[in-house]
Design an enzyme around this catalytic site. Structure first.
Site, PDB file in Angstrom:
ATOM      1  CD  GLU A 111     -28.482  21.208  16.679  1.00  0.00           C
ATOM      2  OE1 GLU A 111     -28.185  21.085  15.472  1.00  0.00           O
ATOM      3  OE2 GLU A 111     -29.624  21.012  17.122  1.00  0.00           O
ATOM      4  CG  ASP A 115     -19.497  26.494   5.104  1.00  0.00           C
ATOM      5  OD1 ASP A 115     -20.616  26.557   4.570  1.00  0.00           O
ATOM      6  OD2 ASP A 115     -18.517  27.127   4.686  1.00  0.00           O
TER       7      ASP A 115
END
Length: 666
Positions: A111, A115
């Site tokens: 995956e 952030d």
């Protein structure tokens, strides 16, 4: 500096970086630099078990708690992932999983590592009932009202869906690049501080007390993990595909693979393709797909063995160095900063980069006008990593480190064993004065959360504060301005007054004595019991305290021999701050737990984890963060970590309930 002093220094630095990252949303180092410091601390602590501290950064997950939100316990602890920066380390993890499963075949779900700000969403009967931040991994902030403004998060699921009656889904709250750029343009026009990156902008937005502001910021969310008692499948990938059908935003880039080469191909593809995504990413997450195999692999103290995060290498650009300026910190350390031609890096415009110290400048033989290579790991503050000597102008002049403080003009000094230059004018240098006040009000010190760095700077410029004691002279009329800020002014004054109840050990820490971190402050406070005893202690007296070496002892003696510091402490005493342990602390001490090393795990109803740690120490026991053969017992609450339970059973260590523990110390 010996290894024990380095441990204290690293703990102090990492606590500060955690606070800046999770609370202030103002990180000053990259994720990779943070991880390297953490790894160094882990190695040093392993060599010095006598320095064990349950509050060490190695024993906890970074916290983003905000006191203005209600805090709730996570049903399932939210742990962080172990980070890696090389394909070899990915291969090591893959092989470790294979060994842990005794050679059984396994699938890996690959995956994107977004952030953003971690979030946990709880649904009951198809309706969103709670949204909680990660917090410290055990408790988080309830931000449900704000999360409901994010359009990509469903409030009510289609009643025809096959979802469980109750489940939890986790993911990341993100600010898209376009929104981030627009927001920073608006802030620049208004002469407001810019956000460092989309992650910080998203975090600051989600912590706003105004839901309408959150709605205007157009946050997004990607979900990546499903938990519950009645999940639709035994595979992580399959559960997320089900969640996609229920209406959740799941990454289209998710892939299920079976070989190590498949993983490397996935990393290679997204290392370049991620730059075309509308949101910030900083790596890849790899998870063993089978939930049964996840349970078999278990957890370490901080992270699952069945998952790992691969961080992309820092992006690099070349630009011209125009000038070097200098910043002065709370301790007087002078840090050089490179000012460069603007360059696009990791989605943002970079104009400045840290240069660390004089030795760093010399190592690159930096000249003004040089074309320098700049890296920005984790979308944080960049740094120079090289120089293109072929482009150096003939007339370029070497960078000369300043000899005097750029703020107050005092000649700089360098202390033995230190790489940095310092301004010794701690009583008259403005950045040092403001820095000490900012440290004093911080959450881990006096916890005056109604104040912040910008407010302190404003008060200093207007002459309201020159040291920490001046805070307690501030009244509402002084800070009410034109009369329109009465409510906020009263909140600030109330917050300052409330801080007089902060325990003595935190007052010692708040004083900002050089080299005295939280652990040292607590040890000193509990050994000497009063501020007077601490202030009058000799170098030899101080070194008798376990964990206090010559450097810390010398710093404490120097602090209390300074007349101005003495006057500040006396003023703080007059304002009612705690100058000794309480009678209860001094009289309530027992040896009922003497010689016992105790691990705390789980969620408790009678006292908080911090309160239990204090109770253990008050009764002669020792708090330890990890289980070993030397552990006496585990004080266990609800939702005890499965890895700790498994290890305790393997080592035959007793599990003591909250009720039984309280009876033990009666």
């Amino acid at each position: 500096m010996d290894e024990k002093q380095r441990i204290e220094q690293l703990r102090s630095e990492l606590h500060d970086h955690n606070y800046r990252y999770y609370v202030l949303n103002q990180p000053v180092i990259s994720d990779q630099e943070f991880d390297f410091k953490m790894k160094e601390l882990q190695e040093l602590e392993a060599r010095h078990p006598e320095m064990a501290d349950p509050n060490s950064p190695t024993q906890r997950v970074g916290s983003d708690l905000n006191q203005e939100f209600q805090q709730v316990a996570h049903r399932y602890p939210m742990l962080s992932l172990a980070n890696t920066y090389s394909e070899q380390e990915v291969a090591d993890w893959y092989n470790s999983v294979s060994r842990g499963l005794n050679g059984e075949a396994f699938e890996v779900c690959c995956e994107m590592k977004y952030d953003g700000l971690s979030i946990s969403l709880t649904y009951e009967q198809g309706r969103l009932v709670r949204a909680v931040t990660r917090g410290d991994g055990v408790h988080g902030d309830d931000v449900t009202a704000n999360v409901k403004t994010i359009r990509s998060i469903p409030l009510v699921l289609d009643p025809k869906g096959d979802f469980p009656s109750e489940f939890e889904i986790r993911g990341e709250i993100l600010m898209p690049w376009k929104v981030f750029e627009r927001l920073n343009a608006e802030r620049e026009a208004a002469e407001e501080p810019l956000f460092a990156n989309p992650r910080n902008a998203a975090s600051g937005t989600l912590k706003s007390q105004k839901s309408e502001l959150v709605a205007s910021r157009q946050l997004d969310a990607y979900l990546y993990y499903l938990l519950g008692e009645q999940l639709p499948a035994e595979g992580h990938y399959e559960n997320l595909e089900a969640a996609r059908r229920w209406g959740f935003k799941i990454s289209e880039g998710m892939r299920k693979v079976t070989t190590l080469q498949d993983i490397f191909d996935y990393i290679s593809y997204w290392d370049s393709e991620r730059k075309n995504l509308p949101v910030a990413t900083d790596g890849i997450v790899l998870k063993v797909n089978s939930l049964r195999q996840q349970r078999a692999l278990g957890f370490t103290a901080k992270s699952p063995r069945w998952a790992i995060a691969y961080k992309f290498k820092a992006e690099r650009a070349c630009t011209r160095l125009n000038e070097v300026t200098y910043q002065v910190g709370r301790t007087g350390a002078v840090t050089p900063v490179a000012n460069m031609d603007p360059v696009q890096l990791a989605g943002t415009t970079v104009k400045r980069a840290t240069l660390n110290n004089e030795a760093f400048i010399r190592s690159f033989d930096l000249h003004i006008g040089d074309y320098v290579y700049v890296e920005k790991g984790g979308e944080i503050i960049p740094k120079i990593v090289g120089v293109d000597l072929d482009q150096r102008p003939i007339v370029a002049q070497p960078v000369q480190f300043v000899k005097r403080c750029p703020e107050c003009g005092t000649p700089l000094v360098r202390y033995e064993g230190e790489a940095a230059w310092y301004c010794p004018n701690d009583a008259g240098c403005p950045p040092q004065i403001k820095g000490r006040i900012e440290h004093f009000i911080s959450r881990r010190a006096m916890n005056i959360d109604s104040l912040g760095p910008e407010t302190i700077d404003d008060y200093f410029r207007h002459g309201l504060v020159h040291n920490v004691a001046d805070l307690y002279d501030i009244d509402v009329q002084q800070i009410n301005g034109d009369g329109s800020r009465t409510k906020s002014a009263q909140k600030i004054v109330n917050g300052i007054k409330a801080s007089v109840n902060v325990p003595f050990e935190r007052v010692v820490f708040a004083l900002g004595i050089r080299f005295v971190g939280e652990t040292s402050a607590r040890l000193l406070a509990r050994h000497f019991k009063t501020m007077d005893a601490l202030a009058n202690a000799s170098l030899q007296d101080l070194q008798e305290v376990e964990g206090v070496g010559e450097v810390i002892a010398g710093s404490v003696v120097a602090f209390f021999h300074n007349a101005e510091n003495q006057a500040i402490v006396e003023r703080l005493r007059g304002y009612g701050l705690q100058m000794s342990l309480t009678e209860e602390q001094m009289q309530g001490a027992t040896d009922k737990l003497a010689g016992k090393s105790i691990v705390i795990s789980g969620v408790f109803s009678r006292h908080s984890r911090d309160e239990y740690k204090a109770i253990i120490e008050q009764n002669g026991g020792k708090n330890v963060g990890s289980i070993s053969g030397k552990t006496s017992f585990i004080l266990a609450g609800e939702n005890m970590g499965p890895s700790k339970l498994q290890k305790a059973e393997k080592l035959g260590i007793a599990i003591v309930s909250e009720e039984d523990f309280l009876k033990m110390i009666e």
